[in-house]
Design a protein around this motif. Sequence first.
Motif, PDB file in Angstrom:
ATOM      1  N   ARG A  18       0.773  -1.196   0.050  1.00  0.00           N
ATOM      2  CA  ARG A  18      -0.048  -0.078  -0.158  1.00  0.00           C
ATOM      3  C   ARG A  18       0.767   1.228   0.064  1.00  0.00           C
ATOM      4  O   ARG A  18       0.484   2.171  -0.779  1.00  0.00           O
ATOM      5  N   THR A  44       1.805   1.546  -3.479  1.00  0.00           N
ATOM      6  CA  THR A  44       0.946   2.185  -4.522  1.00  0.00           C
ATOM      7  C   THR A  44       0.799   3.618  -4.524  1.00  0.00           C
ATOM      8  O   THR A  44       0.461   4.128  -5.429  1.00  0.00           O
ATOM      9  N   GLU A  45       0.857   4.284  -3.020  1.00  0.00           N
ATOM     10  CA  GLU A  45       0.692   5.555  -2.810  1.00  0.00           C
ATOM     11  C   GLU A  45       2.027   6.174  -3.436  1.00  0.00           C
ATOM     12  O   GLU A  45       1.968   7.299  -4.135  1.00  0.00           O
ATOM     13  N   LEU A 103      -3.163   2.357   6.885  1.00  0.00           N
ATOM     14  CA  LEU A 103      -2.776   1.831   5.450  1.00  0.00           C
ATOM     15  C   LEU A 103      -3.732   0.545   5.320  1.00  0.00           C
ATOM     16  O   LEU A 103      -4.093   0.585   4.054  1.00  0.00           O
ATOM     17  N   ALA A 104      -3.981  -0.183   6.178  1.00  0.00           N
ATOM     18  CA  ALA A 104      -4.683  -1.593   5.973  1.00  0.00           C
ATOM     19  C   ALA A 104      -5.570  -1.891   7.314  1.00  0.00           C
ATOM     20  O   ALA A 104      -5.498  -2.838   7.630  1.00  0.00           O
TER      21      ALA A 104
END
Length: 240
Positions: free
Chosen positions: A46, A49-50, A172-173
């Motif tokens: 994640r 991805t950012e 983030l998750a």
Amino acid sequence: MQFQFENSFDVKEKIDSSSIAILPIGAVEAHGPHLPLGTDNLLAERLSTELAKRVNGFVLPTLPYGQVWSLRNFPGSINISNHSLINFIVDIGDSLYKQGFKTFAMVNGHLGNGTALKEAARVLFEKCPELRVFYFFYPGMNKAVAKVRETDAAHGTYFHACEIETSYMLYLAPEYVDMERAITDIPTIPISADVTPTPWEEFTSTAVLGDAKLATKEKGKYVIDIALDNMVKIIKRLSE
């Protein structure tokens, strides 16, 4: 951009346009009762991805196994050697170089991978001299963590399934965090652990190194955003 979902007919033009490959690298290991075994993979994915959004890069499929020697005896942990990890990363980097990538950024979610990533980067420095290689592990986090932490760290370097890493996950998750099962476990880590191989079961039975109950999304966001900004600045400054 997710590299694995591209096709061979179109990807070359996109590589020429972007030239930045980002590899999330994690691990499968114990993270207490409130976080999943793949915590480090989720954080690396994640964050990658950012980062890709900000630098117009490709996110490669995650390398999901890491060097988890210290936690290898805990239920669920899967350990690979530094030697294996180094060779794997060098092969990936060499392939990226031959495909036309100019920047290879490894986003590491597991502290134990650090030695292998640094060595792999050095090998690639010699083997692929025109490839800029980075090995990121939350750059700038120490100063940021000091501003949000409510409890003293159990160790000067280690942080694991604690107030800080759980905060990262809440940011983030969050769907993978069970705060109802979060615990407080602040072990006494002997100074000898810094100078001789020490399996973690010698000082913890939970793999939690702190007070996970104090984790918040806001703490995670503060530290992660600083680390992300630092990664973007480094890539843009050194990849021009």
